[in-house]
Each structure stands twice: as C-alpha cells, then as structure tokens.
Design a protein around this motif. Sequence first.
Motif, PDB file in Angstrom:
ATOM      1  N   GLY A 281       0.802  -1.217   0.000  1.00  0.00           N
ATOM      2  CA  GLY A 281       0.000   0.000   0.000  1.00  0.00           C
ATOM      3  C   GLY A 281       0.838   1.271   0.000  1.00  0.00           C
ATOM      4  N   PRO A 282       1.742   1.422   0.973  1.00  0.00           N
ATOM      5  CA  PRO A 282       2.546   2.649   1.016  1.00  0.00           C
ATOM      6  C   PRO A 282       3.363   2.873  -0.245  1.00  0.00           C
ATOM      7  CG  PRO A 282       2.751   1.433   3.061  1.00  0.00           C
ATOM      8  CD  PRO A 282       1.987   0.556   2.127  1.00  0.00           C
ATOM      9  N   VAL A 283       3.872   1.783  -0.824  1.00  0.00           N
ATOM     10  CA  VAL A 283       4.684   1.922  -2.039  1.00  0.00           C
ATOM     11  C   VAL A 283       3.817   2.458  -3.174  1.00  0.00           C
ATOM     12  CG1 VAL A 283       6.122   0.697  -3.690  1.00  0.00           C
ATOM     13  CG2 VAL A 283       6.113  -0.003  -1.283  1.00  0.00           C
ATOM     14  N   ILE A 284       2.654   1.845  -3.338  1.00  0.00           N
ATOM     15  CA  ILE A 284       1.742   2.272  -4.405  1.00  0.00           C
ATOM     16  C   ILE A 284       1.235   3.689  -4.127  1.00  0.00           C
ATOM     17  CG2 ILE A 284      -0.491   1.788  -5.470  1.00  0.00           C
ATOM     18  CD1 ILE A 284       0.107  -1.203  -4.855  1.00  0.00           C
ATOM     19  N   GLY A 285       0.852   3.935  -2.881  1.00  0.00           N
ATOM     20  CA  GLY A 285       0.340   5.256  -2.515  1.00  0.00           C
ATOM     21  C   GLY A 285       1.365   6.343  -2.782  1.00  0.00           C
ATOM     22  N   ALA A 286       2.621   6.081  -2.421  1.00  0.00           N
ATOM     23  CA  ALA A 286       3.669   7.079  -2.621  1.00  0.00           C
ATOM     24  C   ALA A 286       3.871   7.350  -4.106  1.00  0.00           C
ATOM     25  CB  ALA A 286       4.975   6.600  -1.982  1.00  0.00           C
ATOM     26  N   THR A 287       3.825   6.293  -4.897  1.00  0.00           N
ATOM     27  CA  THR A 287       4.025   6.463  -6.339  1.00  0.00           C
ATOM     28  C   THR A 287       2.901   7.311  -6.942  1.00  0.00           C
ATOM     29  OG1 THR A 287       4.957   4.244  -6.292  1.00  0.00           O
ATOM     30  CG2 THR A 287       4.505   5.193  -8.457  1.00  0.00           C
ATOM     31  N   VAL A 288       1.656   6.937  -6.615  1.00  0.00           N
ATOM     32  CA  VAL A 288       0.514   7.698  -7.142  1.00  0.00           C
ATOM     33  C   VAL A 288       0.595   9.150  -6.687  1.00  0.00           C
ATOM     34  CG1 VAL A 288      -1.994   7.949  -7.051  1.00  0.00           C
ATOM     35  CG2 VAL A 288      -0.977   5.667  -7.241  1.00  0.00           C
ATOM     36  N   PHE A 289       0.899   9.334  -5.399  1.00  0.00           N
ATOM     37  CA  PHE A 289       0.950  10.685  -4.856  1.00  0.00           C
ATOM     38  C   PHE A 289       2.041  11.509  -5.530  1.00  0.00           C
ATOM     39  CE2 PHE A 289       2.862  13.733  -1.924  1.00  0.00           C
ATOM     40  CZ  PHE A 289       1.765  14.498  -1.606  1.00  0.00           C
ATOM     41  N   HIS A 290       3.197  10.897  -5.714  1.00  0.00           N
ATOM     42  CA  HIS A 290       4.322  11.638  -6.282  1.00  0.00           C
ATOM     43  C   HIS A 290       3.996  12.131  -7.695  1.00  0.00           C
ATOM     44  CE1 HIS A 290       8.367  13.026  -6.515  1.00  0.00           C
ATOM     45  NE2 HIS A 290       8.662  12.260  -7.536  1.00  0.00           N
ATOM     46  N   ILE A 291       3.370  11.242  -8.458  1.00  0.00           N
ATOM     47  CA  ILE A 291       3.002  11.633  -9.828  1.00  0.00           C
ATOM     48  C   ILE A 291       1.961  12.761  -9.792  1.00  0.00           C
ATOM     49  CG2 ILE A 291       1.909  10.827 -11.947  1.00  0.00           C
ATOM     50  CD1 ILE A 291       3.130   8.034 -11.238  1.00  0.00           C
ATOM     51  N   THR A 292       0.924  12.567  -8.940  1.00  0.00           N
ATOM     52  CA  THR A 292      -0.116  13.593  -8.825  1.00  0.00           C
ATOM     53  C   THR A 292       0.482  14.931  -8.445  1.00  0.00           C
ATOM     54  OG1 THR A 292      -1.338  11.804  -7.769  1.00  0.00           O
ATOM     55  CG2 THR A 292      -2.423  13.932  -7.883  1.00  0.00           C
ATOM     56  N   GLN A 293       1.402  14.865  -7.476  1.00  0.00           N
ATOM     57  CA  GLN A 293       1.980  16.079  -6.959  1.00  0.00           C
ATOM     58  C   GLN A 293       2.795  16.807  -8.024  1.00  0.00           C
ATOM     59  OE1 GLN A 293       5.435  15.990  -5.089  1.00  0.00           O
ATOM     60  NE2 GLN A 293       4.917  17.096  -3.234  1.00  0.00           N
ATOM     61  N   GLU A 294       3.537  16.019  -8.817  1.00  0.00           N
ATOM     62  CA  GLU A 294       4.309  16.635  -9.900  1.00  0.00           C
ATOM     63  C   GLU A 294       3.370  17.351 -10.870  1.00  0.00           C
ATOM     64  OE1 GLU A 294       7.716  16.692 -10.709  1.00  0.00           O
ATOM     65  OE2 GLU A 294       8.020  16.081  -8.630  1.00  0.00           O
ATOM     66  N   ILE A 295       2.208  16.727 -11.115  1.00  0.00           N
ATOM     67  CA  ILE A 295       1.237  17.350 -12.020  1.00  0.00           C
ATOM     68  C   ILE A 295       0.703  18.641 -11.385  1.00  0.00           C
ATOM     69  CG2 ILE A 295      -1.018  17.054 -13.112  1.00  0.00           C
ATOM     70  CD1 ILE A 295      -0.354  14.045 -13.248  1.00  0.00           C
ATOM     71  N   PHE A 296       0.346  18.558 -10.092  1.00  0.00           N
ATOM     72  CA  PHE A 296      -0.119  19.762  -9.375  1.00  0.00           C
ATOM     73  C   PHE A 296       0.907  20.884  -9.530  1.00  0.00           C
ATOM     74  CE2 PHE A 296      -2.992  17.786  -5.870  1.00  0.00           C
ATOM     75  CZ  PHE A 296      -3.897  17.430  -6.838  1.00  0.00           C
ATOM     76  N   TRP A 297       2.155  20.542  -9.293  1.00  0.00           N
ATOM     77  CA  TRP A 297       3.205  21.563  -9.283  1.00  0.00           C
ATOM     78  C   TRP A 297       3.372  22.189 -10.663  1.00  0.00           C
ATOM     79  CZ3 TRP A 297       2.780  20.587  -4.497  1.00  0.00           C
ATOM     80  CH2 TRP A 297       3.549  21.264  -3.551  1.00  0.00           C
ATOM     81  N   THR A 298       3.161  21.348 -11.694  1.00  0.00           N
ATOM     82  CA  THR A 298       3.369  21.847 -13.041  1.00  0.00           C
ATOM     83  C   THR A 298       2.208  22.723 -13.506  1.00  0.00           C
ATOM     84  OG1 THR A 298       4.408  19.727 -13.402  1.00  0.00           O
ATOM     85  CG2 THR A 298       4.128  21.125 -15.331  1.00  0.00           C
ATOM     86  N   TYR A 299       0.970  22.265 -13.196  1.00  0.00           N
ATOM     87  CA  TYR A 299      -0.175  22.938 -13.815  1.00  0.00           C
ATOM     88  C   TYR A 299      -0.949  23.872 -12.897  1.00  0.00           C
ATOM     89  CZ  TYR A 299       0.679  19.735 -17.605  1.00  0.00           C
ATOM     90  OH  TYR A 299       1.263  19.053 -18.621  1.00  0.00           O
ATOM     91  N   LEU A 300      -0.701  23.808 -11.581  1.00  0.00           N
ATOM     92  CA  LEU A 300      -1.511  24.607 -10.673  1.00  0.00           C
ATOM     93  C   LEU A 300      -0.653  25.634  -9.967  1.00  0.00           C
ATOM     94  CD1 LEU A 300      -3.634  21.794  -9.003  1.00  0.00           C
ATOM     95  CD2 LEU A 300      -4.409  23.469 -10.661  1.00  0.00           C
ATOM     96  N   PHE A 301       0.277  26.218 -10.682  1.00  0.00           N
ATOM     97  CA  PHE A 301       1.269  27.025  -9.999  1.00  0.00           C
ATOM     98  C   PHE A 301       0.627  28.010  -9.025  1.00  0.00           C
ATOM     99  CE2 PHE A 301       4.334  30.390  -9.395  1.00  0.00           C
ATOM    100  CZ  PHE A 301       5.409  29.641  -8.979  1.00  0.00           C
ATOM    101  N   GLY A 302       1.088  27.985  -7.784  1.00  0.00           N
ATOM    102  CA  GLY A 302       0.529  28.862  -6.761  1.00  0.00           C
ATOM    103  C   GLY A 302      -0.610  28.221  -5.987  1.00  0.00           C
ATOM    104  N   TRP A 303      -1.410  27.394  -6.670  1.00  0.00           N
ATOM    105  CA  TRP A 303      -2.574  26.810  -6.007  1.00  0.00           C
ATOM    106  C   TRP A 303      -2.356  25.350  -5.656  1.00  0.00           C
ATOM    107  CZ3 TRP A 303      -6.813  29.610  -4.522  1.00  0.00           C
ATOM    108  CH2 TRP A 303      -6.835  30.926  -4.975  1.00  0.00           C
TER     109      TRP A 303
END
Lengths: 354, 247, 299
Positions: A281-303
Amino acid sequence: MNGPGKMALYVALVIAAFLIPLVPVLQPYLIQFAFLWVMILFAMTWDVLGGQMGYNSFGNIVFFGVGMYATAVVQRDLYFTVEEYANVAGGDQAVLTPVEYLTGLGLGMGSGALLAVVIAAVLGSGILGLRGHYFAICTLGLGIAAGELASGWDYIGAGSGLVTPLLPDALGERGPFFYYLFLVLAVIAFAVLKRLYAGQFGLAINAIRDDEDKADALGLHATRYKTVAWCVSGFFLALTGGAFGNLVIFIDPTDVAFAGPTFGVWMVLMAILGGKGTLWGPVIGATVFHITQEIFWTYLFGWQRVALGLMIVVVVVFFPLGIVGWLRERWPQRFGEVVDEGARRVQVSLDGER
Amino acid sequence: MSAILEVENVTKTFGGVIANNSISLSVPKGSIIGLIGPNGSGKTTLFNSIVGHHPIDSGAVRFQGTELSRLRTPQIARLGLLRTYQQTRIFGKMNCVQNMQISLPHVDDSFATMLRKFPPEITERAESLLEFVGLYAKRQLRAEDLSFGQQKLLEFAMALMNEPITLLLDEPTAGINPTLINGLIDRLKRANAEFGITLFVIEHNMRVIMNLAQHIYCLAHGELLADGTPDEIQNDRRVIDAYLGAH
Amino acid sequence: MGNLEILLQAPIFSVQLLIDGLLVGSIFALAAYGMALLWGVMNIINISQGDYVILGGYVTLTLYNAGIHPLFGVPVAALVLFIVGWAIYRAVIFRVVDRDLFISILATFGISILLQQLMDQIFGADIQSAESGLGQIFLFDSQVTVSQIKLVAFAVVVVVGVALVLFFKKSRMGQAIRATAQNARAARLMGINTDRVYAMTFALNAALCGAAGALVVMTWVIQPFIGLAYTIRSFMIVVVAGLGNIAAVVAAALGLGAAEQFAAFLLGAEFQIGFVFGLLVVILLVRNMFLKRQRQVLK
C-alpha cells in the motif's frame, strides 16, 4: 501467486529499478526518481506505526530531521571548524575528496540513525503510552517543537539553516548517485519490513492495532513492541533524512528538516492513499501521490498546496481504505481469505508445556 | 485441594457505587468454579479486579501465592492467569491462525523471539486448537468476519493457546447457538481435565453452570450472598430471592 | 535566562507579564471552549480550529482596511465564520462524525491546510494587525501598562461566555445540544434532529473562533500559518480542564496565557511557539503518568 513466482517478481522489479538510470530518455528525471524513493521510504516508515500498529503519528518527521542534521553536522565537524565552514559555505561550497565525502556521509548517516533510535526509545517509552488522538496530537506537537528548537539553536545554524558539502565530481553526477543511494535504502527498508511483518513482530503490532487491551490481557509486552516499532521506523527515516540533506544541499529547519506541514502530512496521506497496514500500500500510494503532486506543481502554480489540502480531505473522507485496502475488501479471496470446507485435521495432543 | 487463586476482602467502588463489597472466595487448583448473580451484581467487576484492569480499594488477590493487586494486566497474564471477555475481544483484522499465533505465551519474550518467524510447532498447535473448537475450516478468514458465536469460540481457543494455569471465563455460552452449547461444555471440561487448567466461570445459563461447576459462588448487590455445591445453590432460598428480585 | 534576574530584581515586571498573560488567555478560552463543545457533542477533534481563529482575524482586517472600526469585526467575524462552519459541516464533517476518530483528525487537518493556503493566496503571508485606536492605561507609577483594547477584549469574552451559558440553559437548541452530547442515540429517539444539532454545534464553534480571531487581530497579530498554535492551545486547555466545564476551561486558558507570557520573556520570544508545543507534550505525558498509577492510560 506462489512463493517462487513472487520471488521472481520482486527480483525483476529490483533489477528494473536498477536499470532505469541506463535508459537515456529517463536520465533527465533521475532526481525526480530519487524523490520518488524518498516518498516511498516516507510512506513505508510511517506505515509501521500508523498502518500496522494503529498509532497515527504526525511526528515521525522528527527522525527525518534528526538524521539530516546529525549527518550534516558530522560531515561539517569531521573536516572543518564551524567558523571555517561558515566562510566556505558563504561563498563556494565545501570541497571534499571523494573519500572524505563518503566517509562523512557514511559516518553521519550512521550516527544520525543511531541517534534517532535512541530518541525513539526514550520518547517512545513515554509517548507511546498515549492512545488514539492523544498520541496523534502529542506527536504533532513534538514535530513542531523540534522544528522550533532547531530554528533557535546556533550550533546547527539556527533559523538560517545549514549547508551540506557538495558531491565531489569524481563520484559522478548528482542524479545517478542519489538515485542509487535512495533506491538501495528503499529496497533494504522494504525487505526488512517485509521480513518483520511476516513474523511475531508483525502479528504483535497488528494485535496492538486491533485491540491493545486484549493484547495486554494476553501478556504481550506491548510497550516493548511499540518501542521497537518506532525505533525501526526512526532508523530508516534518519538514514533517509541524512541522505536527503545532501541531495537538497540546503537544510532549512522548518521547511526541509522538520517539515511537518509538507513531508509530515504527506507520509500519512501516501500511506492512506495506497492502503495503510498493507505491505504494498505505502509503495503504491507514494508512487501515485508523487506523480499527482508533480502534475499539481506543473499545472496549478501557486494553487498546488490548496489542491493538496483538498486532496487530503477527499482521500480521507471518501477513500479511507486506500487502493490495496479497497482491492482486499472487493476480492478477499485473492488475499487468501478462504473457507476450506471439509478440511479436517487429525487431532493431535494438546498438552501445554505447563 | 489447595487454593490457586484467593480473593480476600476485595472492595471496589465507582464513585459512590459499591460494586464489590469485601468479597472473599477461593478457587482450588484444578477445579471448575462458578460465579453467578443477577445483572449488575458485580461479577465482571470482580474479574476486572482480579486481572488488574483497575485498582482495587482494599483487600488482596493472591495467585499461587503472588499478590496481584499491585501488578498490571500483562504481568498478571504472564503469571498464567488469563481471562476472556463478555463482549468478545479478538483481533478483528487478523485471520484466525494469526489470532492464535500471537496468543502464544509471552512469558519469555526476548528480543530474538520478538523478531523471529513463528516456528512450525506453534502454527501446528494453533491449527490443532482451532480444530479443537471447530474453526479449522475458517482459519484463513478475518476474525471480524466470523459470527459472534464463532468469535467466542476463537477467543476461547486463543486463551488455551496462551497455556494459562487458571482461566477466568466471562459468560462463555452467551450468544452461542444452543445446539453448540453442549459441545462447548464438553470442551470446557476437557480443557480442565486434559490440560489441567483451573476454570473460574461467570455464567447466566443455570443449566450450563450446574452441569459444569463443582462449586458455585453467588453475588448480589456487590456482596457475596451464598456459596456451595450446585445442588445447595439451587435450593438456597436467598439465591432464588436474589434472582426473582424479592428483597 | 538573563531575563530571570530582571524579574527577580524588578518584581513589577511579573505583574505586567501576568496581566498581559491573563488578558491574552481569555481569548484562548473562546477557541478552547469551542473545541470542548465539538469534542463533547460530536466526538471530533478539530485540527482546523486555529485556522477559523485566523480567518476571523482576516475578516476583521478586511473591515478595518475598508475604514470600519475593528471592534465591529467581532460580530461580523462571528457571523461569517458561523456560515463558513455550517458550510464545512455540510460539505465534509457530517461524513466523518460517526467514523474512526483518526479520520476526523486527518480530515480536519486537510481542511486546515486548505484554509491556510487559501488565506495565503488571498491575504498574503505577511504578519498583519488591526489598530483599534484605543490608548493605554498606566498603573503603579506607569511601571505597568495595559492597553485598553485588551481590557475590551476581556470584556467581550466575558459577555460571550455569559451568553453561552444562558444559551445552553434556556434555549431549545442549547438543550438539544446538551442532550445529544449525553447520548446521541437517545436524543434521536426523542425526536431531536441530531444532524441539525451537529451542524449548529460546528457552526457555533466556528463563530466562537471567529470572534476570538477578531480579538486576536486587534490585540496581537495574525499570519496565515499560525493557526495550528491556536488549535494546540485549545487542545491543551481542554485536556487540562476536561469537557463541558466552562469555568475550568476559562481557568486553564488564563493559566496558559500567563505561562506563555513568562516563557516568552524568560526564553526569548522566538521560543514561544516551541514552548506551547513542548508544553503540550509534557502535559500529556504527566497526565498519562498519573493515570498509569490507576492502571489506566489516556485514550
């Protein structure tokens, strides 16, 4: 899946992970991959207490910070005086030979891990006596208190932080070096935890999670198990922290080392997202989260941080079982929960030793 | 027979309510002793006092000569004095075999045993005991997915796994299918005869307790009302009055 | 620790610290009472508590920047936060009321992060405050100064406290809240709409925090990320005072306010937040130690 098949899968995964830096397309992203291993380490070490033992800690970040500072201080004090270092760090960064760098890093991470284990044992003997939300909020206080303390302590740079030595050129690029460092750490941590969960330790902390009073009533040494669990978690987190300080080069007391509102919360979120209390679970969760977060950082700058808060609420409220937990609820048979009717055993002697 | 468990003048109050008032009783080694009384008469409180769930106000509890009233629950359990709960308590998210494995005696847990894998003989014993209570086929299910009666049986098996010297059972037949009760009585008696476990049983089902116990204590309003053999208790005027509420 | 000598040589400073501490502590009492209310009625520990305080501060600050006297911020912030609280209950909280405690802790933690980041985006990360324009009172030959706004804040807290006590004693909603706190199921059977009670409780709590925030921005400063400290203060006060006893909550809050002022003076202001969080750890450990003697633990 049977035993050998599983083993083959594990080996294949590890080999694949070791080959990634050799793929030219992926080479620019090695630092991101190194961060991924860090995230996986975060989620796995949090899950020892939060998932497997039912002690939801918001303060595990303490061990991360302790490991980071201990490593940096050892690296500094081994080859420089504080004043020298301040001067060097002010302009250029400290330049070390490869042997010096590796010795400092190794000794630093080792002593950081040792220090974290000692702290976990000492704090654990008191704090792990608290249950439920008292434990959660006490550890929250602990994490922030540690950050505030570090911000006021001049020896470790106080609020202006601490700079770690640069990776010497002879050791290659930062990307592959830290990629492999964190990969090895993550693989070792995974193997150790897998082995521990499979034995008496794993069942004992699961029992504490399900009903600690019952475990007590069966004579289990609950305090001992709880303390060891926190020490194991702290050990790997401190190692991660030690290496992480060298990866990011600059250690800020509250934004990097004792970063409760970011790393400290992410660990919890990632473990829950993947399925807390499960091995993968933690391995999968971390992977999904990391990808999501990279997307957030790229497309939601500031938010992006706003989105992150929203994500916590949504995951916790609507998806508390996590990915693996949901799969298990959906297909329990696939996880070995089967009735074998008609199974009968030959009655054997039941004499106890007493 | 010498007493293995002695309760001497134990008093326990909650605020102003006297739950146990100077209770004294003794449980001889190797026996099956019953504890009965109307609801709220302080039976479970007495169990809680014996195994250290709360401090007692005064009195003494001795188990094999060791004073228990200052010890904490796990220490008492490691001496070989164990209890089961009225509201069954099992480890819900773990399967039956795991529930059994972790119930093994924790008398000498060293660092090495804490981190070990379970040796085959422990798993073997766990599965045998599951067979003993009739749960072997369901051994891979999560404990929380079992029915209430099955959980009760699992808890009993877990207690046996712990190799207790004395076992306190809090209403072992409550919630169990009537057709299974005879089988359970038989198992309790076998546990007593074959494994030599002293049993101290709270029970509401009179047929069960009369059938099972050699000696019965009766509590009412926190006081020890009467004690004697099942026949004596059955014919005791005070006991009948207590149950019918005539006072 | 050099400041200890100052205290010993000029005891009048202690009076100054004590007065400041008690007045600040009275503001903590509002948020803490709200937390006790939620905890007792809904069995929820609200990590976003402090962020409602800060949000109340920003509401007042907005009025102030529009040229309205910040004291009007007290009712306005309470009203705005009442609505915000109601909305948050309807959106998230009602889904976690009857669930595992940790789920509600984490969900409110998420709300906390969300609110912090929103405030950061909207109002900026700077430290801000609203000037009430009231003067100072000088005592003991001007050795002790008390700003009038702090006294006004204290009076506001007293008025709100009395109003709360009356609300719970006299009004139907107040009685319904108390009934739900004692036994939600029985209350439901008696025809009380517990969902409405919960919504009301949550909104009322947010309103209390909003009022506290209005007082904070006038007497002290606000910043988007310091809400958590108010959450921890509230939690600590409730742990010490217990649930549902308004007098004990006020006493504990005043005590904490005074303790903080002394700690900030002795250790240096940069350690004040660290002191709050450290004190939390100590209080919990000590309470647990005493419980252990009773063969019990905090849970």
